[in-house]
Design an enzyme around this catalytic site. Structure first.
Site, PDB file in Angstrom:
ATOM      1  N   GLU A  10      36.603  37.145  60.333  1.00  0.00           N
ATOM      2  CA  GLU A  10      38.033  36.836  60.340  1.00  0.00           C
ATOM      3  C   GLU A  10      38.715  37.482  61.546  1.00  0.00           C
ATOM      4  OE1 GLU A  10      39.942  37.919  56.657  1.00  0.00           O
ATOM      5  OE2 GLU A  10      38.146  37.495  55.485  1.00  0.00           O
ATOM      6  N   HIS A 143      38.338  45.350  54.532  1.00  0.00           N
ATOM      7  CA  HIS A 143      39.674  45.347  55.130  1.00  0.00           C
ATOM      8  C   HIS A 143      40.706  45.013  54.073  1.00  0.00           C
ATOM      9  CE1 HIS A 143      38.252  41.162  55.415  1.00  0.00           C
ATOM     10  NE2 HIS A 143      39.519  40.811  55.308  1.00  0.00           N
ATOM     11  N   ARG A 162      36.284  41.323  46.117  1.00  0.00           N
ATOM     12  CA  ARG A 162      37.357  42.317  45.991  1.00  0.00           C
ATOM     13  C   ARG A 162      36.892  43.525  45.185  1.00  0.00           C
ATOM     14  NH1 ARG A 162      39.493  37.288  44.623  1.00  0.00           N
ATOM     15  NH2 ARG A 162      40.954  36.408  46.151  1.00  0.00           N
TER      16      ARG A 162
END
Length: 283
Positions: A10, A143, A162
């Site tokens: 990303e 992140h 997550r």
């Protein structure tokens, strides 16, 4: 559980002032020294970290896994102790890195009380971007975006793993096992000037790069020709592409590979466009 087998690098380009945690700090042992609650939560002795000093990735994996897999009640107890200690010290802090992390921990606890992610303020790099700066993350690097607005570009994947600072489902064991445990501050990109209308942000991934295109009032701009397909998102202004495609704020346009495009501004202000395309290093 996961929708595809693709990896997911990303990049985030700051539109406003932007805050994030990205990647692991360089010295895992320092987290235990600076945050005694981490040491108490994990039960890790500094001597254990010293025994692994030749392999700091192993140090971080050991520490991070111990933190993330700790019992929820234990996490809550030590987060509350951390918050109590930090609040008692309010008014005595300066502006160095340690003080910034303390403030961040308090903010995170305000949003996610007693969450294990509060402890990550001491394990991950805390970064602040100005508008026009970008940060990228390879696949399997931790992140969290904290505050501000950004344009995010990523490879084609819907997978998200997550483990903290979220009300959504968590897959903590999977996350701890899959991370690369690369250490050190992330690289901040400021963009390369391609021409007077174009700035390009090129991360070290084949899948994508991002161009920011600007065109002043009464101006015409020739867009760079991409050898792969691209997607354009209009941030502001009004105009036309190739005199026949009308665009305005919020417009999204798909462009074919090798398509030549001319942008004409028909607005009183600047036209600003984000363009995601295949990284030019591929061709």
């Amino acid at each position: 559980m996961y929708k595809d087998a693709n990896h997911k690098p990303e990049m985030a380009l700051a539109v406003t002032e932007f805050e994030a945690m990205s990647g692991f700090i360089s010295e895992p042992k320092e987290a235990l020294e600076k945050c005694p609650e981490l040491k108490l939560l994990t039960g890790i002795r500094l001597e254990e970290m010293d025994a692994m000093k030749e392999d700091k990735k192993a140090q971080m994996k050991y520490l991070f896994t111990k933190v993330m897999l700790a019992e929820k009640e234990e996490v809550a107890k030590h987060v509350r102790a951390l918050v109590k200690r930090l609040k008692e010290a309010e008014g005595k802090r300066g502006n160095d890195d340690d003080d910034e992390r303390d403030r961040l921990a308090l903010r995170l606890n305000g949003q996610y009380p007693d969450d294990v992610g509060v402890m990550c303020a001491y394990l991950l790099n805390y970064i602040k971007l100005q508008p026009g700066e970008a940060v990228y993350m390879a696949a399997n690097e931790p992140h969290a975006y904290l505050d501000g607005e950004c344009v995010e570009v990523m490879a084609t994947s819907d997978n998200v793993v997550r483990a903290g600072l979220t009300p959504k489902a968590r897959d903590t064991e999977i996350l701890c096992d899959m991370l690369t445990y690369k250490l050190g501050k992330p690289e901040v990109l400021t963009g390369d000037v391609i021409d007077k209308n174009t700035k390009r942000y090129s991360p070290p991934f084949d899948e994508f790069e991002l161009e920011v295109i600007s065109c002043s009032k009464n101006e015409t701009a020739e867009l760079t020709v991409s050898q792969g397909p691209s997607i354009l998102l209009v941030k502001s202004g009004k105009g036309t592409l190739n005199d026949d495609v009308r665009i305005e704020k919020g417009s999204v346009v798909f462009a074919n590979a090798n398509e030549k495009m001319t942008l004409t501004n028909s607005d009183d202000g600047e036209v600003s466009i984000y363009r995601a395309q295949v990284n030019t290093r591929v061709f």
